[in-house]
Design an enzyme around this catalytic site. Structure first.
Site, PDB file in Angstrom:
ATOM      1  N   ASP A  61      -5.808   7.277   2.613  1.00 47.80           N
ATOM      2  CA  ASP A  61      -4.568   6.563   2.280  1.00 47.80           C
ATOM      3  C   ASP A  61      -4.468   6.140   0.812  1.00 47.80           C
ATOM      4  OD1 ASP A  61      -2.902   6.264   4.682  1.00 47.80           O
ATOM      5  OD2 ASP A  61      -4.632   5.232   5.544  1.00 47.80           O
ATOM      6  N   GLU A  66       0.009   0.805  -3.884  1.00 53.15           N
ATOM      7  CA  GLU A  66       0.644  -0.524  -3.885  1.00 53.15           C
ATOM      8  C   GLU A  66      -0.158  -1.550  -3.089  1.00 53.15           C
ATOM      9  OE1 GLU A  66       4.946  -2.128  -2.916  1.00 53.15           O
ATOM     10  OE2 GLU A  66       4.105  -1.189  -1.147  1.00 53.15           O
ATOM     11  N   ASP A  67      -0.832  -1.082  -2.027  1.00 58.61           N
ATOM     12  CA  ASP A  67      -1.499  -2.032  -1.142  1.00 58.61           C
ATOM     13  C   ASP A  67      -2.748  -2.649  -1.752  1.00 58.61           C
ATOM     14  OD1 ASP A  67       0.318  -1.829   0.994  1.00 58.61           O
ATOM     15  OD2 ASP A  67      -0.503   0.135   1.482  1.00 58.61           O
ATOM     16  N   ARG A  86      -9.578   1.344   4.136  1.00 56.13           N
ATOM     17  CA  ARG A  86      -8.932   1.384   2.837  1.00 56.13           C
ATOM     18  C   ARG A  86      -9.651   0.534   1.779  1.00 56.13           C
ATOM     19  NH1 ARG A  86      -2.678   1.401   2.622  1.00 56.13           N
ATOM     20  NH2 ARG A  86      -3.411   2.078   0.584  1.00 56.13           N
ATOM     21  N   ARG A 131      -1.756  -6.569   8.882  1.00 54.75           N
ATOM     22  CA  ARG A 131      -2.581  -6.327   7.689  1.00 54.75           C
ATOM     23  C   ARG A 131      -2.848  -7.581   6.862  1.00 54.75           C
ATOM     24  NH1 ARG A 131      -2.387  -0.788   6.438  1.00 54.75           N
ATOM     25  NH2 ARG A 131      -2.428   0.272   8.450  1.00 54.75           N
ATOM     26  N   HIS A 161       4.849  -3.334   7.110  1.00 57.70           N
ATOM     27  CA  HIS A 161       4.747  -4.304   6.014  1.00 57.70           C
ATOM     28  C   HIS A 161       6.077  -5.027   5.791  1.00 57.70           C
ATOM     29  CE1 HIS A 161       1.374  -1.646   4.219  1.00 57.70           C
ATOM     30  NE2 HIS A 161       0.821  -2.803   4.527  1.00 57.70           N
ATOM     31  N   CYS A 248       5.268   2.104  -2.042  1.00 57.63           N
ATOM     32  CA  CYS A 248       3.814   2.189  -1.791  1.00 57.63           C
ATOM     33  C   CYS A 248       3.056   3.031  -2.800  1.00 57.63           C
ATOM     34  CB  CYS A 248       3.523   2.850  -0.447  1.00 57.63           C
ATOM     35  SG  CYS A 248       4.627   2.448   0.833  1.00 57.63           S
TER      36      CYS A 248
HETATM   37  C1  CIR Z   1      -1.544   2.657   6.032  1.00 58.79           C
HETATM   38  O1  CIR Z   1      -1.335   2.518   7.237  1.00 58.79           O
HETATM   39  O2  CIR Z   1      -2.210   1.855   5.388  1.00 58.79           O
HETATM   40  C2  CIR Z   1      -0.977   3.868   5.339  1.00 58.79           C
HETATM   41  N1  CIR Z   1      -0.993   4.984   6.235  1.00 58.79           N
HETATM   42  C3  CIR Z   1       0.434   3.609   4.861  1.00 58.79           C
HETATM   43  C4  CIR Z   1       0.511   2.526   3.838  1.00 58.79           C
HETATM   44  C5  CIR Z   1       1.888   2.335   3.302  1.00 58.79           C
HETATM   45  N2  CIR Z   1       1.892   1.344   2.300  1.00 58.79           N
HETATM   46  C6  CIR Z   1       2.907   0.541   2.053  1.00 58.79           C
HETATM   47  O3  CIR Z   1       3.906   0.563   2.762  1.00 58.79           O
HETATM   48  N3  CIR Z   1       2.777  -0.331   1.070  1.00 58.79           N
END
Ligand code: CIR
Length: 256
Positions: A61, A66-67, A86, A131, A161, A248
């Site tokens: 991922d 962004e995360d 992650r 999360r 999110h 993201c």
């Molecule tokens: C996840 O589940 O962490 C990734 N497959 C998708 C993350 C998407 N991130 C976001 O919307 N900020």
């Protein structure tokens, strides 16, 4: 003011990505990379300098950079993502972000994903989701209070999110999916609703010169245009299969 958009290449392992609300379907890596390149071109056309961190196949991922961080004018907070798979993404991002900002970190056992953080000037709205924990929200509040920021926790239901459900699309405007989030907390903002047929369309990326939106949501795009908002549509369908949207895939760092 200039902006650097930090992006990250797409891992060859992206088909092993985390999924929460989306059923698993095959992701074409080559097509996803093509669409990602179009996204980077859109960012460049809106005045961003692109700084791409290479892909790392250990982290399916990692493209969803962004995360991993919350970037403010004064500081960048390195998150602790809610998905354990992650957490290894952080080091490479911190190494680059450290060139632009002093860094702070969210510490275990707290978790927070950057996708849950919506900055509206000096207020950061943070989604309570699978999360992001209350402890993560409390740590963020403490880390950024000295720079004058306020943190407001928001309940989100039905999506991954907070920014799946609401994003800023103008000086006074928010794009919202009301099925996932009540707009009551955003009193005083001009609220634009996504088209009912396009629930995932609320994730848009605002830059000074326009808003990046996924090409796959033409009805919501027309609503934005009707409100006088300048949009640039990019193909984002392949990464949507990994539950990612347009916010993201970058961290926007303001400079100057
Ligand atoms: C996840 O589940 O962490 C990734 N497959 C998708 C993350 C998407 N991130 C976001 O919307 N900020």
């Amino acid at each position: 003011m200039t902006r650097v958009a930090i992006t990250r290449g797409i891992s060859a392992t992206i088909n092993d990505c985390e999924l929460t609300h989306v059923p698993r379907t095959p992701i074409g890596v080559a097509l996803a990379r093509e669409q990602h390149a179009a996204y980077e071109s859109a960012l460049a056309s809106l005045g961003c300098e692109i700084r791409r961190i290479p892909a790392d196949d250990r982290y399916p991922d990692a493209v969803f950079i962004e995360d991993t961080a919350i970037v403010l004018d004064e500081i960048a907070v390195i998150t602790r993502p809610g998905a354990e798979s992650r957490r290894g993404e952080l080091d490479a991002v911190a190494a680059v972000l450290g060139e632009y900002r002093p860094l702070a970190r969210i510490e275990a056992p707290a978790t927070i994903d950057g996708g849950d953080v919506l900055q509206l000037d000096d207020v950061l709205y943070v989604g309570r989701t699978l999360r992001t924990t209350d402890e993560g929200i409390a740590q963020l509040r403490e880390l950024i209070a000295p720079d004058g920021y306020r943190v407001v926790a928001v309940d989100v239901d039905g999506c991954l999110h907070l920014k799946s459900a609401v994003t800023r699309v103008g000086a006074d405007a928010l794009l919202i999916n009301r099925r996932w989030l009540s707009p009551s907390v955003f009193d005083g903002w001009r609220i634009i609703n996504v088209d009912d047929a396009e629930p995932a369309a609320a994730n848009a990326l605002l830059l000074e010169q326009g808003v990046i939106v996924p090409e796959e949501f033409p009805r919501t795009r027309r609503k934005l245009e009707a409100e006088g908002i300048e949009v640039i549509a990019v193909p984002a369908g392949e990464l949507a299969k990994a539950e990612g949207g347009v916010t993201c895939c970058s961290l926007i760092v303001k400079q100057g």
